[in-house]
Design an enzyme around this catalytic site. Structure first.
Site, mmCIF file in Angstrom:
data_model
loop_
_atom_site.group_PDB
_atom_site.id
_atom_site.type_symbol
_atom_site.label_atom_id
_atom_site.label_comp_id
_atom_site.label_asym_id
_atom_site.label_seq_id
_atom_site.Cartn_x
_atom_site.Cartn_y
_atom_site.Cartn_z
ATOM 1 N N LYS A 98 25.394 -0.411 7.143
ATOM 2 C CA LYS A 98 24.092 0.217 6.906
ATOM 3 C C LYS A 98 22.948 -0.632 7.461
ATOM 4 C CE LYS A 98 25.772 2.766 2.867
ATOM 5 N NZ LYS A 98 25.549 4.166 3.290
ATOM 6 N N THR A 110 22.533 11.262 2.834
ATOM 7 C CA THR A 110 21.667 12.298 2.237
ATOM 8 C C THR A 110 20.279 11.728 1.967
ATOM 9 O OG1 THR A 110 22.552 11.776 0.030
ATOM 10 C CG2 THR A 110 23.520 13.649 1.203
ATOM 11 N N LYS A 158 16.383 13.463 2.082
ATOM 12 C CA LYS A 158 15.379 13.384 1.009
ATOM 13 C C LYS A 158 14.053 12.868 1.538
ATOM 14 C CE LYS A 158 19.216 12.519 -2.073
ATOM 15 N NZ LYS A 158 20.105 11.460 -2.570
ATOM 16 N N LYS A 197 19.452 2.115 -0.147
ATOM 17 C CA LYS A 197 20.817 2.609 -0.073
ATOM 18 C C LYS A 197 21.752 1.466 -0.439
ATOM 19 C CE LYS A 197 20.115 3.866 4.190
ATOM 20 N NZ LYS A 197 20.606 5.228 4.264
ATOM 21 N N ARG A 198 22.998 1.791 -0.691
ATOM 22 C CA ARG A 198 23.994 0.775 -0.999
ATOM 23 C C ARG A 198 23.987 -0.316 0.072
ATOM 24 N NH1 ARG A 198 29.543 0.849 0.419
ATOM 25 N NH2 ARG A 198 29.305 2.978 1.189
ATOM 26 N N HIS A 231 34.899 11.554 3.480
ATOM 27 C CA HIS A 231 33.536 11.021 3.490
ATOM 28 C C HIS A 231 33.369 9.770 4.335
ATOM 29 C CE1 HIS A 231 31.296 13.444 0.517
ATOM 30 N NE2 HIS A 231 32.453 13.621 -0.064
#
Length: 824
Positions: free
Chosen positions: A548, A650, A654, A542-543, A354
């Site tokens: 990110k 993901t 969504k 998100k985390r 991952h």
């Protein structure tokens, strides 16, 4: 469902009877918590018959089954999901309304299960849903954490971590199976005996811990299939040395130490003790699960012979990789020689990678590994020796790569290397990610065993993320193209016929506005902040992690604020920026970024001159149930990771499914989303993965140069430390230094100009309402290919070799027909 009752009166009477029997209350006294407990117990009871029948049919028919091992299963709330999948949702909603209860308020009483953190766990939950809904024989194995990651509170802009006591009121869905507990062994000494081709381990002086299973049903969509998520809880055996010494205090300490294994998701691993506990958790999970699988197999077949023909074990990331040596141990314990055990293990186990982040490719110090798991160390050492010898003997061209290929090297046990060597399949989770694995991160392994590597792009369950999260959009889609998309999500493509249909687009706009109003009301209730629902809802949830790049987002917000200050008459479309994120407690940079977002929000939201044009919201304690309210309201989806760092994502899928447009880099599954919708229907910016890699390789990137050359960048970076923000000057020094002194590891400043330009482009198109709505509709139409049903179908065919079991008989799957009426 209509076959169960002659009328809603039957359901209502059953509910009232259960309320009295279970809670000792009549309807006038009942609270929403009572309603949740009662309805949950009724639904679980209705599931039981099909659960037992599914399990029995797998056993009696000798069905090949897959077992998905994961440290996380981020399930969200299950009551509404189970009602939907069983076909009970509408009747229960209507019946409860007539009893004076609101189903939505009842479902909100259910805590989000504290079994995961981010995308890894959410993916696992989607996969379980798809396995059951496709009638595939697949189950989950995880840990029953007493506490989730943490409950996040924001105090004075700072993240504060509180215990996530998700089990405080019990778990209505679980069943404790004490009689199926197994013992897991730690520590002690191991004596190895080689007899011919057999390797025998004599394990002495160990400490045993009971693994007690708790089962939760995984309900398929109207097909009478109910698979199992089995969660293991650690309990003291009562046979430890501290107990034998007869000291009560030590006995209590011993019990607590043993039960700590399943107490907390992801304990802090910045200390040696924290590392030891994490490794304990990982072995505890795989040992308990594999013992359980082998016990069940032997009960039917008498021995482990043929196990590889009936069992597939999948390890979700590196956390469960100890399944490889543990399965070897258990097979050799049954008298299987090494060579045969190795072939069986390799045939049974498959692995999903991952990440490409070095810190996530787990490595354990040899001394820690050997002292805690001496039996595992002996087997891993033997695997390593045999693997290295095989490479030396058969691949002389790879001898110079052995140091980089070895499982044990430089005083560390490398779990990703063990995963690749011991599995028959290694898959990435997006096309770009898989190519990076094959040609960069795991190139040497790919060169040796190219047949192992394959791609399985992640997916999401449309049942939760569209049918549950966005019922009005679901109804609009069905009114346009029929209900076939529910069972075949790829048929959403039929919506393309409506992209230029003015009436459909008008309805789509109304649905989006309604969802924005719902979210705005929720934010108003939580924070007191009023939002303009006609503004662009620009959302990043998100985390919190450097790669990110929430930091890029907030620096751009500061830039917009500066523009408005410089030119109050600037024609800027009103924007509402919404964040949701948790940072790991020991990740100081990430926690500082949360503080920065909240500080910027305080400054902007409190400035009368701009607050009608800019708003910033940080939503506390981000979780699945919250995401289900946020995502349907999004106009713009922020997927802005440093290219090459995000394996898949993901959340991007969504948002796409709910009609948001993506602003993002060509990273992870963004690449495939761009391919699906075309570059004219997504906002792509920034460096590509190859350019990022080349920049890192050359080592000539200079963040200071951008700071000196670009006045916009210089202004916002200076504002971190010059008193512009209402905090002490050194509050954000860690961020300032990360960008400049440490040379901007995640290339935030490098992509700033392209990001700002692409945001302006998105704003222009948002104001062309017809064009924006057409792009939104196209994104929805082409989102079906990212259904986890399709992803799981590929896992089933290409990796696990499992087949659909249809207990509902020929034709369309039938709704569940178990009774909701039962004893209290």
């Amino acid at each position: 469902m209509t076959k169960l009752f002659k009328s809603k009166e039957d359901f209502k009477n059953a509910f009232k009877d259960r309320m009295l029997g279970l809670r000792g209350k009549n309807m006038e006294q009942a609270t929403e918590q009572d309603g949740y407990k009662v309805l949950g117990s009724m639904i679980r009871e209705a599931v039981m018959g099909h659960w037992a029948a599914t399990t029995a049919s797998y056993r009696e028919e000798g069905t090949r089954q897959a077992y998905y091992f994961s440290m996380e299963f981020l399930l969200g709330r299950l009551l509404e999901s189970n009602l939907l999948n069983m076909g009970f949702l509408d009747l229960c909603r209507e019946g409860l309304a007539e009893l004076g209860l609101d189903l939505e308020k009842i479902t909100e009483q259910e805590p989000d299960a504290g079994l995961g953190n981010g995308g890894l766990g959410r993916l696992a939950a989607c996969f379980l849903d798809s396995l059951a809904s496709l009638g595939l024989p697949g189950h989950g194995f995880g840990l029953r954490y007493r506490y989730g990651l943490f409950e996040q509170r924001i105090k004075d802009g700072y993240q504060v971590e509180l215990p996530d006591c998700w089990l405080q009121e019990g778990n209505v869905w679980e069943i404790r199976r004490q009689e199926e507990a197994v013992e897991v062994r730690f520590g002690g000494q191991v004596r190895v005996e080689h007899t011919g081709n057999r390797m025998v381990l004599h394990h002495e002086g160990y400490e045993g811990v009971y693994a007690v299973p708790y089962d939760m049903p995984v309900v398929g969509y109207r097909n009478q299939i109910v698979n199992t998520l089995r969660l293991w809880s650690a309990e003291a055996t009562g046979s430890g040395r501290s107990l034998e010494q007869g000291c009560f205090r030590r006995a209590v300490e011993y019990q607590h130490a043993q039960e700590a294994i399943s107490e907390l998701l992801y304990p802090d691993d910045s200390t040696d003790e924290g590392k030891r506990l994490r490794l304990k958790q990982q072995y505890f999970l795989v040992s308990a699960g594999l013992q359980d699988i082998i016990r069940a197999y032997k009960a039917r077949h008498g021995s482990v012979s043929g196990l590889e023909r009936k069992v597939a074990v999948h390890i979700n990331d590196t956390h469960p990789v100890l399944a490889i040596p543990e399965l070897m141990r258990l097979l050799m314990q049954e008298g299987i020689i090494w060579e045969r055990a190795w072939k069986m293990t390799n045939a049974i186990i498959s692995y999903t990678n991952h990440t490409t982040l070095a810190e996530a490719l787990e490595k354990w110090p040899v001394e820690l590994f050997r002292s805690l798991l001496p039996h595992m160390y002996e087997i891993v050492h033997e695997i390593n020796e045999r693997f290295c010898k095989e490479i030396w003997d058969t691949r002389p061209d790879c001898r110079d790569k052995l140091a980089g290929l070895a499982i044990i090297a430089d005083g560390q046990v490398k779990m990703a290397h063990l995963a690749v060597v011991g599995s028959h399949s290694v898959n990435g989770v997006a096309a770009l990610h898989t190519e990076i694995l094959k040609h960069r991160e795991m190139k040497d392994f790919y060169d040796i065993s190219p047949e192992k590597f394959n791609n399985k792009t992640n997916g999401i369950t449309h049942r939760r993320w569209l049918m549950m999260a966005n019922p009005h959009l679901s109804q609009l889609i069905t009114s346009a193209i029929g209900s076939g998309w529910i069972r075949r999500p790829e048929s959403l493509v039929a919506l393309e016929e409506y992209i230029d249909d003015a009436s459909f687009l008008e309805q789509l706009q109304r649905v989006k506005r309604n969802n924005k109003e719902i979210l705005a009301a929720m934010i108003k209730a939580d924070t007191g902040l009023s939002l303009d629902v006609d503004s662009i809802f620009d959302i990043q949830i998100k985390r919190l992690h450097g790669y990110k790049r929430q930091l890029l987002n907030v620096l751009h917000i500061m830039y917009l604020y500066n523009r408005l200050w410089e030119n109050p008459s600037l024609n800027l479309t009103p924007r509402t920026f919404i964040f949701g994120a948790k940072a790991f407690p020991n990740y100081h940079l990430a926690k500082s970024i949360i503080k920065l977002i909240n500080t910027v929000a305080e400054k902007i939201n409190g400035d009368k001159r701009v607050r009608d044009r800019l708003k910033v919201v940080f939503m506390e304690n981000y979780r699945v149930s919250q995401a289900m309210r946020i995502i349907p309201a999004a106009d713009l989806s922020e997927q802005i990771s440093t290219a090459g760092k995000e394996a898949s994502g993901t959340g991007n899928m969504k948002f796409m499914l709910n009609g948001a447009l993506t602003i993002g880099t060509l990273d992870g599954a963004n690449v495939e989303i761009a391919e699906a919708v075309g570059r004219d229907n997504i906002f792509i910016f920034g460096l590509e993965a190859g350019e990022v890699f080349e920049l890192y390789r050359r080592g000539d990137y200079r963040a200071w140069d951008l700071y000196n050359q670009d006045s916009r960048i210089r202004a916002v970076v200076d504002q971190l430390v010059n008193g512009f923000l209402p905090v002490a000057h050194d509050e954000f020094r860690i961020i300032h230094d990360h960008l400049l002194a440490l040379n901007d590891e995640f290339l935030v400043l490098k992509d700033f100009d392209a990001y700002a330009a692409t945001q302006e482009k998105a704003e222009r198109i948002y104001n062309q309402r017809r064009q924006w709505l057409e792009m939104s509709a196209l994104n929805i139409a082409r989102a079906g290919r990212f259904s986890s049903d399709l992803t799981i179908g590929r896992y089933a065919r290409e990796i696990w070799d499992i087949e659909t079991v249809n207990r509902a008989g020929p034709g369309e799957p039938a709704p569940v027909t178990g009774s909701l009426v039962g004893s209290s």
